[in-house]
Design an enzyme around this catalytic site. Structure first.
Site, PDB file in Angstrom:
ATOM      1  N   ILE A 191      -5.372   4.326 -27.453  1.00  0.00           N
ATOM      2  CA  ILE A 191      -4.234   5.233 -27.642  1.00  0.00           C
ATOM      3  C   ILE A 191      -4.277   6.306 -26.558  1.00  0.00           C
ATOM      4  O   ILE A 191      -5.314   6.933 -26.342  1.00  0.00           O
ATOM      5  CB  ILE A 191      -4.259   5.901 -29.026  1.00  0.00           C
ATOM      6  CG1 ILE A 191      -4.373   4.861 -30.144  1.00  0.00           C
ATOM      7  CG2 ILE A 191      -3.016   6.762 -29.226  1.00  0.00           C
ATOM      8  CD1 ILE A 191      -4.530   5.460 -31.528  1.00  0.00           C
ATOM      9  N   VAL A 198      -9.834   6.321 -26.145  1.00  0.00           N
ATOM     10  CA  VAL A 198      -8.869   7.334 -25.738  1.00  0.00           C
ATOM     11  C   VAL A 198      -8.417   7.032 -24.315  1.00  0.00           C
ATOM     12  O   VAL A 198      -9.229   7.025 -23.382  1.00  0.00           O
ATOM     13  CB  VAL A 198      -9.495   8.745 -25.807  1.00  0.00           C
ATOM     14  CG1 VAL A 198      -8.453   9.798 -25.433  1.00  0.00           C
ATOM     15  CG2 VAL A 198     -10.071   9.017 -27.185  1.00  0.00           C
ATOM     16  N   LYS A 199      -7.121   6.787 -24.152  1.00  0.00           N
ATOM     17  CA  LYS A 199      -6.577   6.506 -22.829  1.00  0.00           C
ATOM     18  C   LYS A 199      -6.217   7.824 -22.145  1.00  0.00           C
ATOM     19  O   LYS A 199      -5.480   8.640 -22.695  1.00  0.00           O
ATOM     20  CB  LYS A 199      -5.338   5.615 -22.918  1.00  0.00           C
ATOM     21  CG  LYS A 199      -5.644   4.180 -23.309  1.00  0.00           C
ATOM     22  CD  LYS A 199      -4.388   3.331 -23.359  1.00  0.00           C
ATOM     23  CE  LYS A 199      -3.804   3.096 -21.977  1.00  0.00           C
ATOM     24  NZ  LYS A 199      -2.634   2.186 -22.035  1.00  0.00           N
ATOM     25  N   ILE A 200      -6.749   8.004 -20.950  1.00  0.00           N
ATOM     26  CA  ILE A 200      -6.547   9.237 -20.193  1.00  0.00           C
ATOM     27  C   ILE A 200      -6.049   8.882 -18.795  1.00  0.00           C
ATOM     28  O   ILE A 200      -6.708   8.124 -18.084  1.00  0.00           O
ATOM     29  CB  ILE A 200      -7.853  10.040 -20.100  1.00  0.00           C
ATOM     30  CG1 ILE A 200      -8.347  10.419 -21.503  1.00  0.00           C
ATOM     31  CG2 ILE A 200      -7.662  11.273 -19.241  1.00  0.00           C
ATOM     32  CD1 ILE A 200      -9.664  11.158 -21.508  1.00  0.00           C
TER      33      ILE A 200
END
Length: 230
Positions: free
Chosen positions: A58, A85-87
């Site tokens: 996400i 966690v997509k950054i």
């Protein structure tokens, strides 16, 4: 190679989980917004469908490292285990990645277009980097070659970071990524179907059925066994 589905559509996720060897789900703000529904309810439902054993990627929406970190904590409170966690890559993104890595978060660095972006993300602690294959091809750059060189760099420096190749338009692009050692791909359900389909396979299956029915009719093996045992 890991197959990860790039969608937030509930029905498509259910179908892919049932019929394909899917390792997880990836989303981004664009994919989420296409569903036009409550965000928290959507990600909660997706998590319930995919279960604890599959990855759920996400993407944060904050523009600063502080906001990204706070969003990551908020998402983990909702999603729980196996959250990635997509950054997006950038100064603020790298700062957030280093902070979250120290806290034990799983991180996927996204919007990667160069080999050095990928290497920096890996050094910052990303578990996955997501280079955009088709978008690179569209600007007359070789997306598959970029992935190949990232894989080589990670191997050369003995980094544990994996390449999660993204942005595909054809099954051939996915195949080429597998040939250069890409660790994972994130594809939409249509690409998954295309990877499985071949007309000669369908012809072969039709031939099997026709030959069987020419002798045994519509009876299946199970029908015969059950008749014998009853």
């Amino acid at each position: 190679m890991l197959y990860i589905v790039d969608t937030a559509n509930i029905e498509k996720i259910r179908h892919c989980i049932e019929f394909f060897p899917v390792a997880g789900i990836t989303t981004n703000p664009t994919i989420i917004s296409k569903e036009r529904t409550d965000f928290l309810s959507l990600i909660t439902e997706i998590k319930a469908i995919i279960g604890p054993e599959r990855m759920f990627h996400i993407q944060v929406t904050g523009q600063t490292a502080d906001k990204m970190v706070r969003e990551a904590h908020a998402l983990r409170n909702i999603v729980g285990d196996n959250l990635y966690v997509k950054i997006p890559i950038g100064e603020e993104g790298l700062k957030a990645t280093m902070a979250l890595h120290k806290e034990g978060f799983h991180i996927t660095e996204t919007a990667i277009f160069t080999q050095q972006q990928a290497l920096m993300a890996a050094m910052a602690g990303a578990d996955f980097v997501a280079p955009y294959v088709n978008r690179l091809d569209n600007i007359i750059s070789d997306g598959v070659n970029v992935v190949s060189e990232i894989v080589t760099m990670f191997r050369q420096y003995q980094l544990s970071t994996k390449v999660l190749a993204a942005s595909f338009k054809t099954a051939e692009q996915v195949h080429k990524i597998s040939m250069v050692g890409g660790h994972a791909v994130t594809v939409n359900p249509e690409i998954l179907d295309a990877l499985l389909y071949h007309p000669l396979t369908m012809y072969a299956i039709d031939d099997f059925s026709a030959d069987w029915e020419s002798v045994y009719g519509k009876k299946t093996i199970l029908d015969m066994v059950e008749e014998e045992t009853n």
